[in-house]
Write a protein that holds these residues in place. Structure first.
Motif, PDB file in Angstrom:
ATOM      1  N   ILE A 281       0.811  -1.227   0.000  1.00  0.00           N
ATOM      2  CA  ILE A 281       0.000   0.000   0.000  1.00  0.00           C
ATOM      3  C   ILE A 281       0.842   1.275   0.000  1.00  0.00           C
ATOM      4  O   ILE A 281       0.324   2.354  -0.283  1.00  0.00           O
ATOM      5  CB  ILE A 281      -0.986   0.054   1.179  1.00  0.00           C
ATOM      6  N   LEU A 282       2.143   1.173   0.309  1.00  0.00           N
ATOM      7  CA  LEU A 282       2.975   2.378   0.363  1.00  0.00           C
ATOM      8  C   LEU A 282       4.417   2.022   0.043  1.00  0.00           C
ATOM      9  O   LEU A 282       4.994   1.112   0.649  1.00  0.00           O
ATOM     10  CB  LEU A 282       2.891   3.012   1.764  1.00  0.00           C
ATOM     11  N   GLN A 283       4.989   2.743  -0.912  1.00  0.00           N
ATOM     12  CA  GLN A 283       6.395   2.545  -1.271  1.00  0.00           C
ATOM     13  C   GLN A 283       7.011   3.887  -1.648  1.00  0.00           C
ATOM     14  O   GLN A 283       6.321   4.894  -1.753  1.00  0.00           O
ATOM     15  CB  GLN A 283       6.508   1.562  -2.428  1.00  0.00           C
ATOM     16  N   GLY A 284       8.317   3.894  -1.870  1.00  0.00           N
ATOM     17  CA  GLY A 284       9.014   5.125  -2.188  1.00  0.00           C
ATOM     18  C   GLY A 284       8.700   5.636  -3.583  1.00  0.00           C
ATOM     19  O   GLY A 284       8.152   4.930  -4.422  1.00  0.00           O
ATOM     20  N   ASN A 285       9.076   6.905  -3.820  1.00  0.00           N
ATOM     21  CA  ASN A 285       8.905   7.509  -5.143  1.00  0.00           C
ATOM     22  C   ASN A 285      10.157   8.321  -5.474  1.00  0.00           C
ATOM     23  O   ASN A 285      11.208   8.129  -4.844  1.00  0.00           O
ATOM     24  CB  ASN A 285       7.636   8.363  -5.194  1.00  0.00           C
ATOM     25  N   SER A 286      10.066   9.215  -6.427  1.00  0.00           N
ATOM     26  CA  SER A 286      11.252   9.959  -6.865  1.00  0.00           C
ATOM     27  C   SER A 286      11.769  10.915  -5.791  1.00  0.00           C
ATOM     28  O   SER A 286      12.941  11.295  -5.810  1.00  0.00           O
ATOM     29  CB  SER A 286      10.928  10.743  -8.140  1.00  0.00           C
ATOM     30  N   LYS A 287      10.932  11.299  -4.843  1.00  0.00           N
ATOM     31  CA  LYS A 287      11.336  12.252  -3.811  1.00  0.00           C
ATOM     32  C   LYS A 287      11.675  11.595  -2.482  1.00  0.00           C
ATOM     33  O   LYS A 287      12.663  11.943  -1.841  1.00  0.00           O
ATOM     34  CB  LYS A 287      10.232  13.292  -3.586  1.00  0.00           C
ATOM     35  N   PHE A 288      10.862  10.623  -2.072  1.00  0.00           N
ATOM     36  CA  PHE A 288      11.026  10.019  -0.753  1.00  0.00           C
ATOM     37  C   PHE A 288      11.379   8.536  -0.866  1.00  0.00           C
ATOM     38  O   PHE A 288      10.754   7.796  -1.618  1.00  0.00           O
ATOM     39  CB  PHE A 288       9.743  10.157   0.070  1.00  0.00           C
ATOM     40  N   ALA A 289      12.367   8.126  -0.067  1.00  0.00           N
ATOM     41  CA  ALA A 289      12.781   6.724  -0.020  1.00  0.00           C
ATOM     42  C   ALA A 289      12.331   6.099   1.294  1.00  0.00           C
ATOM     43  O   ALA A 289      12.215   6.772   2.324  1.00  0.00           O
ATOM     44  CB  ALA A 289      14.294   6.617  -0.141  1.00  0.00           C
ATOM     45  N   ASN A 344      -2.175   7.016  -4.728  1.00  0.00           N
ATOM     46  CA  ASN A 344      -1.045   6.708  -5.619  1.00  0.00           C
ATOM     47  C   ASN A 344      -0.054   5.717  -5.009  1.00  0.00           C
ATOM     48  O   ASN A 344       0.945   5.377  -5.639  1.00  0.00           O
ATOM     49  CB  ASN A 344      -0.302   7.981  -6.032  1.00  0.00           C
ATOM     50  N   GLY A 345      -0.286   5.296  -3.785  1.00  0.00           N
ATOM     51  CA  GLY A 345       0.581   4.308  -3.158  1.00  0.00           C
ATOM     52  C   GLY A 345       1.956   4.818  -2.788  1.00  0.00           C
ATOM     53  O   GLY A 345       2.872   4.017  -2.542  1.00  0.00           O
ATOM     54  N   VAL A 346       2.121   6.149  -2.720  1.00  0.00           N
ATOM     55  CA  VAL A 346       3.412   6.755  -2.393  1.00  0.00           C
ATOM     56  C   VAL A 346       3.193   7.947  -1.459  1.00  0.00           C
ATOM     57  O   VAL A 346       2.078   8.471  -1.352  1.00  0.00           O
ATOM     58  CB  VAL A 346       4.156   7.219  -3.665  1.00  0.00           C
ATOM     59  N   PRO A 347       4.251   8.412  -0.781  1.00  0.00           N
ATOM     60  CA  PRO A 347       4.108   9.585   0.085  1.00  0.00           C
ATOM     61  C   PRO A 347       3.694  10.818  -0.715  1.00  0.00           C
ATOM     62  O   PRO A 347       4.167  11.036  -1.832  1.00  0.00           O
ATOM     63  CB  PRO A 347       5.509   9.767   0.676  1.00  0.00           C
ATOM     64  N   SER A 348       2.809  11.624  -0.141  1.00  0.00           N
ATOM     65  CA  SER A 348       2.416  12.865  -0.810  1.00  0.00           C
ATOM     66  C   SER A 348       3.532  13.903  -0.664  1.00  0.00           C
ATOM     67  O   SER A 348       4.221  13.954   0.359  1.00  0.00           O
ATOM     68  CB  SER A 348       1.122  13.412  -0.213  1.00  0.00           C
TER      69      SER A 348
END
Length: 357
Positions: A281-289, A344-348
Protein backbone atom coordinates in the motif's frame (compact mmCIF):
# COMPACT_ATOMS: atom_id res chain seq x y z
CA UNK A 1 -20.02 38.26 58.20
CA UNK A 2 -17.42 36.13 59.95
CA UNK A 3 -13.76 36.64 59.04
CA UNK A 4 -10.89 34.13 59.19
CA UNK A 5 -8.04 35.17 61.50
CA UNK A 6 -4.98 36.22 59.55
CA UNK A 7 -2.67 33.52 60.95
CA UNK A 8 -5.20 30.76 60.10
CA UNK A 9 -5.58 32.09 56.56
CA UNK A 10 -1.80 32.15 56.18
CA UNK A 11 -1.50 28.52 57.34
CA UNK A 12 -4.24 27.48 54.91
CA UNK A 13 -2.49 29.27 52.02
CA UNK A 14 0.84 27.60 52.80
CA UNK A 15 -0.79 24.15 52.98
CA UNK A 16 -2.49 24.61 49.58
CA UNK A 17 0.67 25.95 47.95
CA UNK A 18 2.88 23.16 49.30
CA UNK A 19 0.32 20.56 48.28
CA UNK A 20 0.30 21.82 44.72
CA UNK A 21 4.09 21.56 44.52
CA UNK A 22 3.88 17.84 45.27
CA UNK A 23 1.35 17.07 42.55
CA UNK A 24 2.86 16.49 39.07
CA UNK A 25 1.04 18.58 36.51
CA UNK A 26 0.65 17.70 32.84
CA UNK A 27 1.48 20.53 30.39
CA UNK A 28 -1.55 22.48 29.23
CA UNK A 29 -2.34 23.29 25.59
CA UNK A 30 -1.08 26.70 24.52
CA UNK A 31 -0.99 28.59 21.24
CA UNK A 32 -3.41 28.18 18.38
CA UNK A 33 -5.60 25.10 18.57
CA UNK A 34 -7.29 23.20 15.73
CA UNK A 35 -9.68 25.37 13.77
CA UNK A 36 -12.98 24.48 12.13
CA UNK A 37 -11.14 24.15 8.83
CA UNK A 38 -8.30 21.66 8.45
CA UNK A 39 -4.75 22.97 8.59
CA UNK A 40 -2.84 22.57 5.34
CA UNK A 41 0.50 20.82 5.35
CA UNK A 42 3.25 19.45 3.16
CA UNK A 43 5.38 16.42 4.05
CA UNK A 44 7.42 16.05 6.15
CA UNK A 45 5.50 17.29 9.19
CA UNK A 46 8.58 17.03 11.45
CA UNK A 47 12.31 16.83 10.74
CA UNK A 48 15.20 16.07 10.88
CA UNK A 49 14.34 12.70 12.46
CA UNK A 50 11.45 10.96 14.17
CA UNK A 51 12.05 7.38 13.12
CA UNK A 52 9.70 4.46 13.85
CA UNK A 53 7.05 6.86 15.17
CA UNK A 54 4.47 6.22 17.87
CA UNK A 55 1.62 8.74 18.24
CA UNK A 56 -0.83 9.09 21.12
CA UNK A 57 -3.31 11.71 22.33
CA UNK A 58 -2.66 12.65 25.94
CA UNK A 59 -5.30 13.49 28.51
CA UNK A 60 -3.95 17.06 28.41
CA UNK A 61 -5.33 17.56 24.88
CA UNK A 62 -2.00 17.35 23.05
CA UNK A 63 -0.92 14.70 20.57
CA UNK A 64 2.52 13.29 21.41
CA UNK A 65 4.98 11.64 19.05
CA UNK A 66 7.96 9.46 19.98
CA UNK A 67 10.86 8.21 17.88
CA UNK A 68 13.83 5.87 17.92
CA UNK A 69 17.02 6.96 19.66
CA UNK A 70 19.22 8.79 17.12
CA UNK A 71 22.00 11.37 16.90
CA UNK A 72 20.47 14.27 14.97
CA UNK A 73 23.89 15.71 14.15
CA UNK A 74 23.25 18.89 16.13
CA UNK A 75 25.99 18.38 18.71
CA UNK A 76 23.60 17.12 21.39
CA UNK A 77 24.45 13.45 20.99
CA UNK A 78 21.93 10.63 20.98
CA UNK A 79 18.41 11.64 21.97
CA UNK A 80 16.99 9.04 24.33
CA UNK A 81 13.64 8.65 22.57
CA UNK A 82 12.78 12.16 21.35
CA UNK A 83 9.31 13.47 22.23
CA UNK A 84 7.37 15.97 20.10
CA UNK A 85 3.84 17.30 20.46
CA UNK A 86 1.11 18.95 18.39
CA UNK A 87 -2.45 20.18 18.71
CA UNK A 88 -3.38 19.63 15.06
CA UNK A 89 -1.21 16.64 13.97
CA UNK A 90 0.51 18.90 11.46
CA UNK A 91 2.60 21.45 13.42
CA UNK A 92 4.94 19.64 15.78
CA UNK A 93 7.40 21.03 18.33
CA UNK A 94 10.15 19.31 20.29
CA UNK A 95 9.42 18.61 23.98
CA UNK A 96 12.63 16.78 24.94
CA UNK A 97 13.63 13.19 25.64
CA UNK A 98 11.49 10.47 27.18
CA UNK A 99 14.40 9.15 29.28
CA UNK A 100 16.81 11.10 31.48
CA UNK A 101 19.24 8.16 31.40
CA UNK A 102 19.49 4.92 29.46
CA UNK A 103 18.28 1.77 31.27
CA UNK A 104 21.14 -0.30 32.69
CA UNK A 105 19.70 -3.83 32.58
CA UNK A 106 21.31 -4.43 29.17
CA UNK A 107 24.99 -3.67 28.63
CA UNK A 108 24.74 -2.23 25.13
CA UNK A 109 22.15 -1.05 22.67
CA UNK A 110 19.89 1.74 21.53
CA UNK A 111 16.27 2.45 22.47
CA UNK A 112 14.33 1.77 19.28
CA UNK A 113 10.82 1.61 17.89
CA UNK A 114 8.79 2.43 20.99
CA UNK A 115 5.02 2.03 21.36
CA UNK A 116 3.37 4.40 23.84
CA UNK A 117 -0.12 3.55 25.10
CA UNK A 118 -2.31 4.44 28.07
CA UNK A 119 -2.74 1.43 30.38
CA UNK A 120 -4.42 1.49 33.79
CA UNK A 121 -4.18 5.32 33.93
CA UNK A 122 -0.45 5.33 33.22
CA UNK A 123 1.48 5.86 30.00
CA UNK A 124 3.33 2.67 29.10
CA UNK A 125 6.28 2.81 26.74
CA UNK A 126 7.21 -0.59 25.33
CA UNK A 127 10.65 -0.24 23.76
CA UNK A 128 13.28 -2.23 21.88
CA UNK A 129 16.79 -2.42 23.36
CA UNK A 130 19.17 -3.50 20.62
CA UNK A 131 22.33 -3.07 18.60
CA UNK A 132 22.64 -3.57 14.85
CA UNK A 133 23.18 -7.31 14.29
CA UNK A 134 22.46 -7.89 17.99
CA UNK A 135 22.35 -11.61 18.79
CA UNK A 136 20.10 -11.11 21.80
CA UNK A 137 18.01 -7.92 21.60
CA UNK A 138 15.27 -7.33 24.12
CA UNK A 139 12.02 -5.53 24.83
CA UNK A 140 11.52 -3.42 27.95
CA UNK A 141 8.91 -1.26 29.60
CA UNK A 142 8.94 2.25 31.08
CA UNK A 143 6.00 4.17 32.56
CA UNK A 144 5.06 7.79 33.21
CA UNK A 145 2.20 9.84 34.65
CA UNK A 146 2.45 12.30 31.77
CA UNK A 147 2.92 11.63 28.05
CA UNK A 148 5.72 14.21 28.10
CA UNK A 149 7.68 12.03 30.52
CA UNK A 150 10.08 11.49 32.06
CA UNK A 151 9.48 7.75 31.75
CA UNK A 152 10.66 5.54 34.62
CA UNK A 153 12.14 2.25 33.51
CA UNK A 154 10.54 -0.95 34.79
CA UNK A 155 13.09 -3.28 33.24
CA UNK A 156 12.86 -6.03 30.66
CA UNK A 157 9.91 -8.05 29.50
CA UNK A 158 12.17 -10.55 27.76
CA UNK A 159 15.35 -11.13 25.81
CA UNK A 160 15.11 -12.72 22.37
CA UNK A 161 16.80 -15.90 23.61
CA UNK A 162 14.34 -16.19 26.51
CA UNK A 163 11.28 -16.09 24.31
CA UNK A 164 12.81 -18.06 21.44
CA UNK A 165 12.28 -15.47 18.69
CA UNK A 166 15.34 -14.01 16.93
CA UNK A 167 15.42 -10.23 16.67
CA UNK A 168 12.65 -9.56 19.18
CA UNK A 169 12.14 -5.82 18.66
CA UNK A 170 9.39 -3.47 17.37
CA UNK A 171 6.81 -3.97 20.15
CA UNK A 172 3.15 -3.16 19.51
CA UNK A 173 0.52 -3.20 22.28
CA UNK A 174 -3.08 -4.27 21.68
CA UNK A 175 -5.87 -4.66 24.25
CA UNK A 176 -9.20 -6.40 23.71
CA UNK A 177 -11.91 -7.84 25.96
CA UNK A 178 -9.85 -7.25 29.07
CA UNK A 179 -6.81 -9.04 27.67
CA UNK A 180 -3.52 -7.32 26.88
CA UNK A 181 -1.24 -8.49 24.07
CA UNK A 182 2.19 -7.57 22.81
CA UNK A 183 3.04 -8.10 19.14
CA UNK A 184 6.74 -8.02 18.30
CA UNK A 185 9.44 -9.30 15.98
CA UNK A 186 11.64 -8.22 13.14
CA UNK A 187 13.46 -9.42 10.07
CA UNK A 188 15.32 -12.70 10.49
CA UNK A 189 16.45 -15.43 8.13
CA UNK A 190 16.39 -18.07 10.89
CA UNK A 191 13.86 -20.89 11.04
CA UNK A 192 12.02 -19.47 14.07
CA UNK A 193 11.39 -16.03 12.74
CA UNK A 194 8.99 -13.20 12.10
CA UNK A 195 6.24 -11.45 14.02
CA UNK A 196 4.72 -13.04 17.12
CA UNK A 197 2.11 -12.21 19.75
CA UNK A 198 2.07 -12.97 23.48
CA UNK A 199 -0.47 -12.21 26.19
CA UNK A 200 0.59 -9.84 28.98
CA UNK A 201 -0.36 -9.85 32.64
CA UNK A 202 -3.26 -7.68 33.82
CA UNK A 203 -0.95 -4.79 34.73
CA UNK A 204 0.89 -4.98 31.40
CA UNK A 205 4.24 -5.28 33.17
CA UNK A 206 5.17 -8.83 32.14
CA UNK A 207 4.44 -11.70 29.77
CA UNK A 208 1.76 -14.02 31.15
CA UNK A 209 3.40 -17.21 29.83
CA UNK A 210 6.64 -16.83 27.91
CA UNK A 211 6.19 -20.29 26.38
CA UNK A 212 2.84 -19.39 24.80
CA UNK A 213 3.33 -17.33 21.64
CA UNK A 214 1.56 -17.15 18.30
CA UNK A 215 3.29 -16.69 14.94
CA UNK A 216 1.56 -13.88 13.04
CA UNK A 217 3.83 -13.15 10.06
CA UNK A 218 6.98 -14.38 8.35
CA UNK A 219 10.48 -13.04 8.92
CA UNK A 220 10.45 -10.67 5.96
CA UNK A 221 8.09 -8.41 7.97
CA UNK A 222 8.77 -6.05 10.86
CA UNK A 223 7.16 -3.02 12.53
CA UNK A 224 3.78 -4.68 13.09
CA UNK A 225 0.68 -2.56 13.80
CA UNK A 226 -2.79 -4.06 14.27
CA UNK A 227 -5.91 -1.99 13.50
CA UNK A 228 -9.51 -3.10 14.03
CA UNK A 229 -12.10 -1.93 11.49
CA UNK A 230 -15.53 -3.52 11.16
CA UNK A 231 -15.25 -7.28 11.36
CA UNK A 232 -11.57 -7.38 10.48
CA UNK A 233 -8.23 -6.95 12.16
CA UNK A 234 -5.71 -5.38 9.79
CA UNK A 235 -2.01 -6.18 9.98
CA UNK A 236 0.27 -3.37 8.82
CA UNK A 237 3.95 -4.28 8.50
CA UNK A 238 7.10 -3.05 6.78
CA UNK A 239 9.49 -4.87 4.48
CA UNK A 240 12.82 -3.92 2.94
CA UNK A 241 15.74 -1.86 4.27
CA UNK A 242 14.82 0.90 6.71
CA UNK A 243 18.00 2.85 7.13
CA UNK A 244 20.17 3.06 4.00
CA UNK A 245 19.62 6.73 3.27
CA UNK A 246 18.45 7.39 -0.27
CA UNK A 247 18.84 3.67 -1.06
CA UNK A 248 16.32 2.58 1.59
CA UNK A 249 13.65 0.22 0.24
CA UNK A 250 11.20 0.16 3.15
CA UNK A 251 7.56 -0.27 2.16
CA UNK A 252 4.26 -0.96 3.93
CA UNK A 253 2.10 -4.01 3.29
CA UNK A 254 -1.17 -5.21 4.80
CA UNK A 255 -3.21 -8.33 5.46
CA UNK A 256 -6.39 -8.95 7.42
CA UNK A 257 -8.06 -11.55 9.63
CA UNK A 258 -11.36 -12.11 11.40
CA UNK A 259 -9.37 -13.08 14.50
CA UNK A 260 -6.81 -11.01 16.40
CA UNK A 261 -4.24 -13.81 16.39
CA UNK A 262 -4.77 -14.68 12.75
CA UNK A 263 -4.41 -16.17 10.27
CA UNK A 264 -3.80 -12.93 8.34
CA UNK A 265 -4.40 -13.10 4.58
CA UNK A 266 -3.46 -10.52 1.98
CA UNK A 267 -5.78 -9.31 -0.79
CA UNK A 268 -4.82 -12.31 -2.91
CA UNK A 269 -5.82 -14.65 -0.09
CA UNK A 270 -2.24 -15.62 0.80
CA UNK A 271 -1.19 -16.17 4.41
CA UNK A 272 1.57 -13.79 5.56
CA UNK A 273 3.22 -16.47 7.70
CA UNK A 274 4.73 -17.42 4.33
CA UNK A 275 7.44 -15.13 2.97
CA UNK A 276 6.70 -12.92 0.00
CA UNK A 277 3.07 -12.22 0.85
CA UNK A 278 1.25 -9.04 1.90
CA UNK A 279 -0.58 -6.40 -0.16
CA UNK A 280 1.58 -3.36 -0.95
CA UNK A 281 0.00 0.00 0.00
CA UNK A 282 2.97 2.38 0.36
CA UNK A 283 6.40 2.54 -1.27
CA UNK A 284 9.01 5.13 -2.19
CA UNK A 285 8.90 7.51 -5.14
CA UNK A 286 11.25 9.96 -6.87
CA UNK A 287 11.34 12.25 -3.81
CA UNK A 288 11.03 10.02 -0.75
CA UNK A 289 12.78 6.72 -0.02
CA UNK A 290 11.89 4.01 2.45
CA UNK A 291 8.44 4.97 3.74
CA UNK A 292 7.50 2.64 6.57
CA UNK A 293 7.18 1.70 10.23
CA UNK A 294 3.81 3.38 10.58
CA UNK A 295 2.21 4.41 13.87
CA UNK A 296 -1.31 3.56 15.00
CA UNK A 297 -4.03 5.05 12.81
CA UNK A 298 -5.52 8.37 13.99
CA UNK A 299 -9.18 9.03 13.09
CA UNK A 300 -10.40 12.65 12.89
CA UNK A 301 -13.86 14.00 13.76
CA UNK A 302 -15.15 13.28 10.24
CA UNK A 303 -14.15 9.63 10.48
CA UNK A 304 -11.19 10.09 8.13
CA UNK A 305 -8.15 7.92 8.95
CA UNK A 306 -4.58 9.24 8.93
CA UNK A 307 -1.34 7.31 8.82
CA UNK A 308 1.96 8.51 10.34
CA UNK A 309 5.19 6.88 9.20
CA UNK A 310 8.79 7.83 8.48
CA UNK A 311 10.51 8.40 5.14
CA UNK A 312 13.78 9.81 3.80
CA UNK A 313 14.27 12.78 1.46
CA UNK A 314 16.44 11.46 -1.37
CA UNK A 315 18.04 14.87 -1.91
CA UNK A 316 19.02 15.19 1.77
CA UNK A 317 19.15 11.61 3.06
CA UNK A 318 21.44 11.80 6.09
CA UNK A 319 22.40 14.11 8.96
CA UNK A 320 26.03 14.92 9.80
CA UNK A 321 26.22 12.07 12.33
CA UNK A 322 25.61 9.62 9.47
CA UNK A 323 22.11 8.69 10.63
CA UNK A 324 19.40 8.47 7.99
CA UNK A 325 17.02 11.46 8.07
CA UNK A 326 13.93 9.40 8.76
CA UNK A 327 11.39 12.23 8.93
CA UNK A 328 7.84 12.16 10.27
CA UNK A 329 5.27 11.88 7.46
CA UNK A 330 1.48 12.03 7.33
CA UNK A 331 -1.00 10.86 4.72
CA UNK A 332 -4.71 10.18 4.47
CA UNK A 333 -5.74 6.54 4.54
CA UNK A 334 -8.83 5.63 2.52
CA UNK A 335 -10.71 2.32 2.42
CA UNK A 336 -11.73 0.66 -0.84
CA UNK A 337 -13.74 -2.58 -0.75
CA UNK A 338 -12.49 -3.30 2.76
CA UNK A 339 -8.81 -2.60 2.11
CA UNK A 340 -6.66 0.43 3.12
CA UNK A 341 -5.38 2.66 0.32
CA UNK A 342 -2.98 5.63 0.21
CA UNK A 343 -3.37 7.89 -2.83
CA UNK A 344 -1.05 6.71 -5.62
CA UNK A 345 0.58 4.31 -3.16
CA UNK A 346 3.41 6.75 -2.39
CA UNK A 347 4.11 9.59 0.08
CA UNK A 348 2.42 12.87 -0.81
CA UNK A 349 4.71 15.77 -1.66
CA UNK A 350 2.20 18.51 -2.48
CA UNK A 351 0.19 20.69 -0.13
CA UNK A 352 -2.58 18.69 1.51
CA UNK A 353 -5.57 19.44 3.72
CA UNK A 354 -4.84 18.03 7.16
CA UNK A 355 -7.04 16.29 9.72
CA UNK A 356 -10.15 17.96 11.10
CA UNK A 357 -9.99 17.56 14.87
Amino acid sequence: MKTIPFFLALIWLLMVTCGKKNVPQEPQPTGTGPSANPVQYRNPVFEPILADPSIIKGTDGWYYGYGTEDDWGDGKGNRLVPVVRSLDLVRWSLVGNAFTAKPVWKAEGGLWAVDVVRVNNLYHMYYSFSLWADRNPAIGLAVANSPAGPFVDKGKLFFSEEIGVPVSIDPHYYEENGKKYLFFGSYSSQTVQGTYAVELTADGYAVKDINQKTNIAAGDFEAVMIHKRGNYYYFFGSKGSCCDGAASTYNVRVARSENLLGPYLDQAGKNIVQRGNGTLILQGNSKFAGPGHNAKIITDKNGTDWLFYHAIDKMNPKVSSGASRRMLMLDKLSWVEGWPVIANGVPSGDIQAGPEL
